[in-house]
Design a protein around this motif. Structure first.
Motif, mmCIF file in Angstrom:
data_model
loop_
_atom_site.group_PDB
_atom_site.id
_atom_site.type_symbol
_atom_site.label_atom_id
_atom_site.label_comp_id
_atom_site.label_asym_id
_atom_site.label_seq_id
_atom_site.Cartn_x
_atom_site.Cartn_y
_atom_site.Cartn_z
ATOM 1 N N ILE A 1 39.637 -44.333 -66.397
ATOM 2 C CA ILE A 1 38.600 -43.381 -67.260
ATOM 3 C C ILE A 1 37.480 -42.789 -66.558
ATOM 4 N N TRP A 2 37.091 -43.355 -65.544
ATOM 5 C CA TRP A 2 35.721 -42.824 -64.928
ATOM 6 C C TRP A 2 35.908 -42.054 -63.622
ATOM 7 N N GLU A 3 36.924 -42.307 -62.849
ATOM 8 C CA GLU A 3 37.267 -41.639 -61.526
ATOM 9 C C GLU A 3 38.404 -41.028 -61.264
ATOM 10 N N THR A 4 39.265 -40.545 -62.196
ATOM 11 C CA THR A 4 40.233 -39.729 -62.385
ATOM 12 C C THR A 4 40.241 -38.473 -61.541
ATOM 13 N N ALA A 5 40.996 -38.385 -60.604
ATOM 14 C CA ALA A 5 40.513 -36.960 -59.913
ATOM 15 C C ALA A 5 41.574 -36.190 -60.725
ATOM 16 N N GLU A 6 41.013 -34.634 -60.763
ATOM 17 C CA GLU A 6 41.947 -33.669 -61.168
ATOM 18 C C GLU A 6 43.199 -33.318 -60.552
ATOM 19 N N HIS B 1 43.839 -45.342 -70.761
ATOM 20 C CA HIS B 1 42.614 -44.936 -71.394
ATOM 21 C C HIS B 1 41.793 -43.859 -70.805
ATOM 22 N N MET B 2 41.651 -42.613 -71.510
ATOM 23 C CA MET B 2 40.936 -41.349 -70.979
ATOM 24 C C MET B 2 39.767 -40.905 -71.861
ATOM 25 N N LEU B 3 38.823 -40.291 -71.006
ATOM 26 C CA LEU B 3 37.664 -39.937 -71.782
ATOM 27 C C LEU B 3 38.086 -38.711 -72.548
ATOM 28 N N ALA B 4 37.483 -38.404 -73.716
ATOM 29 C CA ALA B 4 37.988 -37.283 -74.258
ATOM 30 C C ALA B 4 37.885 -35.923 -73.609
ATOM 31 N N GLU B 5 36.449 -35.724 -73.038
ATOM 32 C CA GLU B 5 36.260 -34.476 -72.393
ATOM 33 C C GLU B 5 36.481 -34.280 -70.695
ATOM 34 N N ARG B 6 37.194 -35.165 -70.374
ATOM 35 C CA ARG B 6 37.716 -35.093 -69.127
ATOM 36 C C ARG B 6 39.210 -34.533 -68.798
ATOM 37 N N ARG B 7 39.293 -33.757 -67.583
ATOM 38 C CA ARG B 7 40.658 -33.279 -67.611
ATOM 39 C C ARG B 7 41.441 -34.389 -66.747
ATOM 40 N N TYR B 8 42.807 -34.769 -67.288
ATOM 41 C CA TYR B 8 43.769 -35.629 -66.429
ATOM 42 C C TYR B 8 44.886 -34.835 -66.220
ATOM 43 N N PRO B 9 45.652 -35.315 -65.117
ATOM 44 C CA PRO B 9 46.727 -34.730 -64.831
ATOM 45 C C PRO B 9 47.943 -34.796 -65.776
#
Length: 121
Positions: free
Chosen positions: A65-70, A108-116
């Motif tokens: 959730i908090w550390e995923t790199a783009e 689990h992913m935060l709504a406003e973050r970009r995940y690959p």
């Protein structure tokens, strides 16, 4: 703070003690600020102690959730074409999306973050 069998949170302002087995249950109960505080506490707790059991799962989920790199170089995101998503939920209070994959994996992913994520997902 945690035992291998359960995750216990104490919310001081309401004097509530609650037991949880999964991060999904926690994201329904907490808001974004509390979720970030939980991550900091868990990360600090396991800084010098290797996590095991539910503690390991909680630290891994919170880290995603908090550390995923783009970048998509992370091994976790590489096999997306094999994922079969059976449920996608949004927890409004914490702003977390939860993807449940057919093999039982929860992401689990935060709504406003970009995940690959691939386009197919």
């Amino acid at each position: 703070m945690m035992s291998p069998d359960e995750i216990i949170l104490i919310i001081h302002k309401e004097n509530i003690t609650s037991c949880f087995d999964t991060l999904v249950e926690i994201t329904v109960f907490l808001d974004r600020q509390d979720l970030y505080h939980l991550y900091r506490v868990v990360d600090d707790y396991y800084e010098h102690i290797p996590p095991t059991g539910l503690g390991l799962m909680l630290l891994g989920d919170l880290s995603i959730i908090w550390e995923t790199a783009e970048s998509s170089d992370d091994d976790f995101w590489k096999d997306q074409e094999e994922w079969e998503i059976i449920r996608w939920r949004f927890h409004e209070s914490s702003g977390v999306h939860t993807l449940e994959i057919e093999d039982g994996t929860m992401i689990h992913m935060l709504a406003e973050r970009r995940y690959p994520l691939s386009r197919e997902i």
